[in-house]
Scaffold this motif. Structure first.
Motif, short mmCIF file in Angstrom:
data_model
loop_
_atom_site.label_atom_id
_atom_site.label_comp_id
_atom_site.label_asym_id
_atom_site.label_seq_id
_atom_site.Cartn_x
_atom_site.Cartn_y
_atom_site.Cartn_z
N TYR A 1 18.81 47.61 -28.55
CA TYR A 1 18.02 48.37 -29.51
C TYR A 1 16.59 48.58 -29.00
N ILE A 2 16.00 47.54 -28.43
CA ILE A 2 14.64 47.66 -27.87
C ILE A 2 14.63 48.71 -26.76
N ARG A 3 15.58 48.64 -25.86
CA ARG A 3 15.61 49.57 -24.74
C ARG A 3 15.79 51.02 -25.19
N GLU A 4 16.49 51.20 -26.30
CA GLU A 4 16.71 52.56 -26.82
C GLU A 4 15.51 53.09 -27.61
N ASN A 5 14.57 52.20 -27.96
CA ASN A 5 13.45 52.60 -28.81
C ASN A 5 12.10 52.20 -28.20
N LEU A 6 12.01 52.18 -26.88
CA LEU A 6 10.81 51.72 -26.22
C LEU A 6 9.58 52.58 -26.49
N THR A 7 9.79 53.83 -26.80
CA THR A 7 8.65 54.74 -26.92
C THR A 7 7.98 54.69 -28.30
N ARG A 8 8.45 53.84 -29.19
CA ARG A 8 7.79 53.72 -30.50
C ARG A 8 7.46 52.27 -30.79
N ALA A 9 6.61 52.05 -31.78
CA ALA A 9 6.19 50.69 -32.13
C ALA A 9 7.38 49.90 -32.67
N LEU A 10 7.52 48.67 -32.20
CA LEU A 10 8.61 47.78 -32.63
C LEU A 10 7.99 46.47 -33.10
N SER A 11 8.26 46.11 -34.33
CA SER A 11 7.71 44.86 -34.88
C SER A 11 8.77 43.76 -34.85
N VAL A 12 8.29 42.50 -34.88
CA VAL A 12 9.22 41.37 -34.94
C VAL A 12 10.02 41.43 -36.24
N GLU A 13 9.41 41.92 -37.32
CA GLU A 13 10.14 42.03 -38.60
C GLU A 13 11.32 42.98 -38.47
N GLU A 14 11.11 44.12 -37.83
CA GLU A 14 12.20 45.07 -37.64
C GLU A 14 13.31 44.49 -36.77
N LEU A 15 12.91 43.83 -35.70
CA LEU A 15 13.90 43.27 -34.77
C LEU A 15 14.67 42.12 -35.42
N SER A 16 13.98 41.28 -36.17
CA SER A 16 14.68 40.16 -36.84
C SER A 16 15.65 40.68 -37.89
N ASP A 17 15.30 41.80 -38.56
CA ASP A 17 16.24 42.42 -39.51
C ASP A 17 17.49 42.90 -38.78
N LYS A 18 17.31 43.49 -37.61
CA LYS A 18 18.46 43.96 -36.82
C LYS A 18 19.36 42.80 -36.42
N ALA A 19 18.75 41.63 -36.21
CA ALA A 19 19.53 40.45 -35.81
C ALA A 19 20.06 39.67 -37.01
N CYS A 20 19.67 40.12 -38.23
CA CYS A 20 20.09 39.42 -39.46
C CYS A 20 19.63 37.96 -39.44
N LEU A 21 18.38 37.76 -39.02
CA LEU A 21 17.79 36.43 -38.96
C LEU A 21 16.41 36.48 -39.59
N SER A 22 15.94 35.31 -40.05
CA SER A 22 14.56 35.26 -40.52
C SER A 22 13.63 35.49 -39.34
N LYS A 23 12.39 35.91 -39.63
CA LYS A 23 11.43 36.20 -38.57
C LYS A 23 11.20 34.98 -37.68
N SER A 24 10.99 33.80 -38.27
CA SER A 24 10.70 32.60 -37.49
C SER A 24 11.91 32.16 -36.68
N HIS A 25 13.10 32.24 -37.28
CA HIS A 25 14.33 31.84 -36.58
C HIS A 25 14.61 32.79 -35.42
#
Length: 311
Positions: free
Chosen positions: A213-237
């Motif tokens: 997902y990161i590699r497909e969206n490198l040209t835009r801002a990516l937050s840890v919150e968005e990525l943790s949602d994609k992984a179905c995990l809490s931000k800290s986990h």
């Protein structure tokens, strides 16, 4: 081990301080309850020297070049900065095409008890489980060739020093350093699998899915919150597991992937530094230049000049 039969000359001097018994694979062996460190030096050209160990072994090149012949692999150059993991009783046949008295080939072989490896990996799985319950930490010793990173290089240097020093705490220090080496190697293998064979793991591993997902969206801002949602995990986990399995934080991974993309853009003669900046997800030339330098240790303009041999 098969060795060449040329007599030892006074011109050859061991870096380890031990007596030279042969000019081909002269060996110093140092022992610990869980491991043995073998330090080898070769001072003349030789071909198809045979070597095998009765425990799993990590070999590392220190200086010079070998050509390795292993079953199921084509012969390959083996050079400083590289390590090779092999199972017990695996035959190696080795060529030394460049070794001379003035420029010897030096390497080490670190054999580690199979039980010690198993116990260390079991403890790692118990204390730091991987993101997917179906995945396990393990140490693959099946002809596994790797480029040493900073941590592994540091541990190799530390073990060489510890095995040779006279210290009452020496067995304790060696055991703990061996444990760290096993963990670092296991992390390296997991990381290479997730990053180098991402498509094979997308449907079974959430971190592989996030990497894609990161590699497909490198040209835009990516937050840890968005990525943790994609992984179905809490931000800290998510943050902890990402760093545990991939060795870097999500932000550092995104940065290195953007610089990798920028280098690919700069490799096109028709593309400018401005093109590389915006096509790799940066919105400021100053930020891009500083980020590029932090990763590559040269600025984008120098990189492009070196790439195309420009003054």
């Amino acid at each position: 081990m098969k060795q060449a039969g040329k007599s030892v000359t006074n011109e050859a001097v061991s870096a380890w301080g031990n007596q030279l018994d042969t000019l081909v694979e002269n060996k110093l062996t140092l022992s610990h309850d869980e491991a043995e460190l073998h330090l080898y030096e070769t001072f003349q050209q030789a071909t198809l020297i045979q070597l095998r160990f009765n425990s799993p072994v990590m070999t590392s090149m220190l200086s010079g070049r070998k050509v390795m012949h292993l079953n199921s692999m084509d012969p390959f150059d083996y050079q400083p900065g590289e390590s090779l993991l092999l199972p017990s009783d695996r035959l190696m046949q080795i060529d030394f095409p460049d070794a001379t008295t003035n420029d010897p080939t030096r390497c080490l072989a670190l054999t580690i008890s199979h039980d010690f490896i198993r116990e260390t990996v079991a403890e790692l799985n118990d204390q730091v489980p991987r993101v997917e319950s179906s995945d396990q930490w393990q140490l693959d010793t099946e002809n596994y060739l790797l480029q040493n990173d900073t941590e592994i290089s540091s541990l190799i240097d530390k073990l060489m020093r510890l095995f040779r020093e006279n210290n009452p705490f020496k067995p304790f220090f060696i055991k703990n350093t061996l444990r760290e080496l096993i963990v670092r190697l296991s992390q390296t293998q997991v990381r290479h699998g997730l990053l180098g064979q991402t498509s094979q793991h997308i449907s079974t591993n959430r971190l592989a899915y996030v990497v894609a997902y990161i590699r497909e969206n490198l040209t835009r801002a990516l937050s840890v919150e968005e990525l943790s949602d994609k992984a179905c995990l809490s931000k800290s986990h998510f943050f902890r597991l990402f760093k545990s399995e991939l060795g870097v934080s999500p932000a550092q991974f995104i940065l290195t992937e953007r610089i990798k993309l920028a280098k690919a853009v700069l490799s096109n003669p028709a593309k400018t530094i401005t093109d590389a900046c915006y096509e790799s997800g940066f919105n400021s030339l100053t930020h891009f230049s500083n980020a590029f330098r932090s990763v590559e240790h040269i600025c984008p303009r120098q990189f492009k000049r070196q790439l195309f041999g420009l003054n």
